[in-house]
Design a protein around this motif. Structure first.
Motif, PDB file in Angstrom:
ATOM      1  N   LEU A 141      -5.897 -12.048  24.008  1.00 30.76           N
ATOM      2  CA  LEU A 141      -6.211 -10.904  23.185  1.00 30.76           C
ATOM      3  C   LEU A 141      -5.305  -9.771  23.422  1.00 30.76           C
ATOM      4  N   VAL A 142      -4.940  -9.416  24.687  1.00 29.22           N
ATOM      5  CA  VAL A 142      -3.966  -8.461  24.852  1.00 29.22           C
ATOM      6  C   VAL A 142      -2.630  -9.113  25.238  1.00 29.22           C
ATOM      7  N   ASP A 143      -1.596  -8.964  24.303  1.00 29.14           N
ATOM      8  CA  ASP A 143      -0.490  -9.460  24.093  1.00 29.14           C
ATOM      9  C   ASP A 143       0.762  -8.616  23.602  1.00 29.14           C
ATOM     10  N   GLU A 144       1.843  -8.955  23.777  1.00 34.62           N
ATOM     11  CA  GLU A 144       2.896  -8.019  23.351  1.00 34.62           C
ATOM     12  C   GLU A 144       2.846  -8.290  21.621  1.00 34.62           C
ATOM     13  N   PRO A 145       3.404  -7.142  20.982  1.00 33.40           N
ATOM     14  CA  PRO A 145       3.537  -7.380  19.610  1.00 33.40           C
ATOM     15  C   PRO A 145       4.080  -8.662  19.118  1.00 33.40           C
ATOM     16  N   ASN A 146       3.692  -9.255  17.943  1.00 32.10           N
ATOM     17  CA  ASN A 146       4.126 -10.403  17.639  1.00 32.10           C
ATOM     18  C   ASN A 146       5.033 -10.072  16.296  1.00 32.10           C
ATOM     19  N   LEU A 147       6.472  -9.919  16.599  1.00 35.94           N
ATOM     20  CA  LEU A 147       7.367  -9.925  15.721  1.00 35.94           C
ATOM     21  C   LEU A 147       7.420 -10.839  14.385  1.00 35.94           C
ATOM     22  N   LEU A 148       7.407 -12.028  14.852  1.00 34.31           N
ATOM     23  CA  LEU A 148       7.272 -12.838  13.650  1.00 34.31           C
ATOM     24  C   LEU A 148       6.146 -12.569  12.790  1.00 34.31           C
ATOM     25  N   ALA A 149       4.926 -12.292  13.197  1.00 35.18           N
ATOM     26  CA  ALA A 149       3.851 -12.050  12.341  1.00 35.18           C
ATOM     27  C   ALA A 149       4.129 -10.784  11.400  1.00 35.18           C
ATOM     28  N   MET A 150       4.612  -9.865  12.191  1.00 37.63           N
ATOM     29  CA  MET A 150       4.958  -8.345  11.526  1.00 37.63           C
ATOM     30  C   MET A 150       5.865  -8.846  10.150  1.00 37.63           C
ATOM     31  N   GLU A 151       7.101  -9.661  10.611  1.00 34.71           N
ATOM     32  CA  GLU A 151       7.927 -10.128   9.425  1.00 34.71           C
ATOM     33  C   GLU A 151       7.307 -10.759   8.298  1.00 34.71           C
ATOM     34  N   ALA A 152       6.269 -11.419   8.581  1.00 37.56           N
ATOM     35  CA  ALA A 152       5.482 -12.263   7.640  1.00 37.56           C
ATOM     36  C   ALA A 152       4.511 -11.551   7.003  1.00 37.56           C
ATOM     37  N   TYR A 153       3.885 -10.777   7.704  1.00 38.93           N
ATOM     38  CA  TYR A 153       2.856  -9.775   7.098  1.00 38.93           C
ATOM     39  C   TYR A 153       2.900  -8.198   7.465  1.00 38.93           C
ATOM     40  N   PRO A 154       4.030  -7.545   7.001  1.00 38.86           N
ATOM     41  CA  PRO A 154       4.231  -6.202   7.140  1.00 38.86           C
ATOM     42  C   PRO A 154       3.121  -5.211   6.656  1.00 38.86           C
ATOM     43  N   PRO A 155       2.964  -4.047   7.200  1.00 43.29           N
ATOM     44  CA  PRO A 155       1.942  -3.318   6.762  1.00 43.29           C
ATOM     45  C   PRO A 155       1.824  -3.231   5.197  1.00 43.29           C
ATOM     46  N   ALA A 156       0.706  -3.138   4.492  1.00 46.31           N
ATOM     47  CA  ALA A 156       0.638  -2.891   3.188  1.00 46.31           C
ATOM     48  C   ALA A 156      -0.593  -2.068   2.770  1.00 46.31           C
ATOM     49  N   ILE A 157      -0.360  -1.223   1.992  1.00 45.88           N
ATOM     50  CA  ILE A 157      -1.561  -0.311   1.282  1.00 45.88           C
ATOM     51  C   ILE A 157      -2.428  -1.130   0.695  1.00 45.88           C
ATOM     52  N   ARG A 158      -3.611  -1.080   1.229  1.00 45.89           N
ATOM     53  CA  ARG A 158      -5.054  -1.830   0.481  1.00 45.89           C
ATOM     54  C   ARG A 158      -5.539  -0.927  -0.428  1.00 45.89           C
ATOM     55  N   SER A 159      -5.750   0.320  -0.063  1.00 48.54           N
ATOM     56  CA  SER A 159      -6.344   1.094  -1.076  1.00 48.54           C
ATOM     57  C   SER A 159      -5.926   2.731  -0.570  1.00 48.54           C
ATOM     58  N   MET A 160      -6.003   3.422  -1.587  1.00 50.87           N
ATOM     59  CA  MET A 160      -5.877   5.049  -1.411  1.00 50.87           C
ATOM     60  C   MET A 160      -6.986   5.742  -2.419  1.00 50.87           C
ATOM     61  N   THR A 161      -7.750   6.439  -1.674  1.00 48.00           N
ATOM     62  CA  THR A 161      -8.727   7.250  -2.399  1.00 48.00           C
ATOM     63  C   THR A 161      -8.806   8.795  -2.140  1.00 48.00           C
ATOM     64  N   ALA A 162      -8.898   9.653  -3.233  1.00 47.24           N
ATOM     65  CA  ALA A 162      -9.120  10.898  -2.982  1.00 47.24           C
ATOM     66  C   ALA A 162     -10.419  11.337  -2.407  1.00 47.24           C
ATOM     67  N   GLN A 163     -10.489  12.254  -1.489  1.00 50.38           N
ATOM     68  CA  GLN A 163     -11.722  12.722  -0.806  1.00 50.38           C
ATOM     69  C   GLN A 163     -11.550  14.234  -0.688  1.00 50.38           C
ATOM     70  N   PRO A 164     -12.693  14.836  -0.167  1.00 51.63           N
ATOM     71  CA  PRO A 164     -12.517  16.314  -0.174  1.00 51.63           C
ATOM     72  C   PRO A 164     -11.481  16.749   0.924  1.00 51.63           C
ATOM     73  N   ASP A 165     -11.519  16.078   2.013  1.00 44.52           N
ATOM     74  CA  ASP A 165     -10.483  16.233   3.176  1.00 44.52           C
ATOM     75  C   ASP A 165      -9.317  15.759   3.090  1.00 44.52           C
ATOM     76  N   GLY A 166      -8.943  15.050   2.021  1.00 44.05           N
ATOM     77  CA  GLY A 166      -7.519  14.503   1.747  1.00 44.05           C
ATOM     78  C   GLY A 166      -7.495  13.108   1.138  1.00 44.05           C
ATOM     79  N   PHE A 167      -6.505  12.420   1.163  1.00 44.33           N
ATOM     80  CA  PHE A 167      -6.118  11.093   0.579  1.00 44.33           C
ATOM     81  C   PHE A 167      -6.354  10.267   1.754  1.00 44.33           C
ATOM     82  N   HIS A 168      -7.333   9.332   1.704  1.00 42.08           N
ATOM     83  CA  HIS A 168      -7.569   8.240   2.667  1.00 42.08           C
ATOM     84  C   HIS A 168      -6.854   7.054   2.382  1.00 42.08           C
ATOM     85  N   ILE A 169      -5.911   6.590   3.049  1.00 38.93           N
ATOM     86  CA  ILE A 169      -4.742   5.547   2.598  1.00 38.93           C
ATOM     87  C   ILE A 169      -5.357   4.259   3.908  1.00 38.93           C
TER      88      ILE A 169
END
Length: 118
Positions: A30-58
């Motif tokens: 479970l503890v391993d170096e970052p998987n660069l191939l997985a990052m290439e296939a699944y880059p970070p993507a915004i799933r939701s963004m909501t406005a809340q009193p303390d700011g935008f939750h992304i």
């Protein structure tokens, strides 16, 4: 190469049940170096963004071993990308991270967002 020899052990379910956790831990750490191939296939993507009193939750997808930061361009030109949310590290193999951007620092009508992984 990792070899485990069970002297005097039989070839049955009980013997394998005793050895299997160690084998799985060795094969699928479970503890391993970052998987660069997985990052290439699944880059970070915004799933939701909501406005809340303390700011935008992304919320965005994340992979283990990577540190993430959110940058935004509020000038409409996408020329400058100041840091909006502090760097957050994913400790699980994969997951979802939610960061808060303060409303005064971002005009969503003219803004561009990007998520960087290190």
């Amino acid at each position: 190469l990792h070899t485990v020899i069970g002297c005097g052990e039989e070839h049955n379910e009980a013997a394998w049940a005793a050895r299997l956790p160690g084998a799985l831990h060795f094969l699928l750490p479970l503890v391993d170096e970052p998987n660069l191939l997985a990052m290439e296939a699944y880059p970070p993507a915004i799933r939701s963004m909501t406005a809340q009193p303390d700011g935008f939750h992304i919320s965005f997808s994340s992979l283990g071993g990577f540190a993430y930061q959110i940058e935004a361009s509020g000038d409409g030109q996408l020329a400058t990308w100041p840091l909006q949310a502090p760097i957050t590290s994913e400790t699980r193999p994969w997951g979802e991270i939610t960061a808060v951007i303060h409303p005064l620092s971002l005009n969503l009508d003219q803004a561009g967002l990007r998520i960087l992984a290190e």
